[in-house]
Design a protein around this motif. Structure first.
Motif, mmCIF file in Angstrom:
data_model
loop_
_atom_site.group_PDB
_atom_site.id
_atom_site.type_symbol
_atom_site.label_atom_id
_atom_site.label_comp_id
_atom_site.label_asym_id
_atom_site.label_seq_id
_atom_site.Cartn_x
_atom_site.Cartn_y
_atom_site.Cartn_z
ATOM 1 N N LYS A 52 16.035 20.195 7.325
ATOM 2 C CA LYS A 52 17.067 21.194 7.655
ATOM 3 C C LYS A 52 17.201 22.207 6.535
ATOM 4 C CE LYS A 52 20.095 18.293 10.502
ATOM 5 N NZ LYS A 52 21.437 17.691 10.537
ATOM 6 N N ASP A 53 17.181 21.740 5.293
ATOM 7 C CA ASP A 53 17.275 22.653 4.150
ATOM 8 C C ASP A 53 16.106 23.622 4.115
ATOM 9 O OD1 ASP A 53 19.634 21.476 3.330
ATOM 10 O OD2 ASP A 53 18.715 20.290 1.723
ATOM 11 N N GLU A 54 14.904 23.108 4.377
ATOM 12 C CA GLU A 54 13.715 23.955 4.361
ATOM 13 C C GLU A 54 13.765 25.011 5.479
ATOM 14 O OE1 GLU A 54 11.054 24.306 2.257
ATOM 15 O OE2 GLU A 54 12.265 23.015 0.964
ATOM 16 N N LEU A 55 14.224 24.611 6.650
ATOM 17 C CA LEU A 55 14.298 25.547 7.761
ATOM 18 C C LEU A 55 15.388 26.591 7.563
ATOM 19 C CD1 LEU A 55 13.824 23.118 10.787
ATOM 20 C CD2 LEU A 55 12.155 24.726 9.829
ATOM 21 N N GLY A 56 16.392 26.248 6.786
ATOM 22 C CA GLY A 56 17.503 27.157 6.543
ATOM 23 C C GLY A 56 17.204 28.235 5.521
ATOM 24 N N LYS A 57 16.068 28.110 4.822
ATOM 25 C CA LYS A 57 15.733 29.089 3.773
ATOM 26 C C LYS A 57 15.207 30.366 4.351
ATOM 27 C CE LYS A 57 14.962 25.927 0.004
ATOM 28 N NZ LYS A 57 14.029 25.415 -0.964
#
Length: 57
Positions: A52-57
């Motif tokens: 989720k963190d990676e996709l949110g970047k």
């Protein structure tokens, strides 16, 4: 990932490790397996949050 989520994942994994250890020392297979399950679930939650963190970047 929020600090709260990281803490929950860490606590779940640590509790699972403790359960597994106690289960091994007391020959309680159910407790040992529950501990292993908790460790896997904590790691899976961590990986989900990392994605989720990676996709949110």
């Amino acid at each position: 990932m929020s600090v709260g989520d990281k803490a929950k994942d860490f606590v779940q994994k640590a509790a699972g490790h403790a359960e597994e250890f106690v289960g091994k020392k007391t020959d309680d297979d159910e407790l040992k397996h529950q501990g292993q399950k908790d460790q896997v679930m904590g790691e899976a939650r961590k990986k989900t949050e990392d994605v989720k963190d990676e996709l949110g970047k």
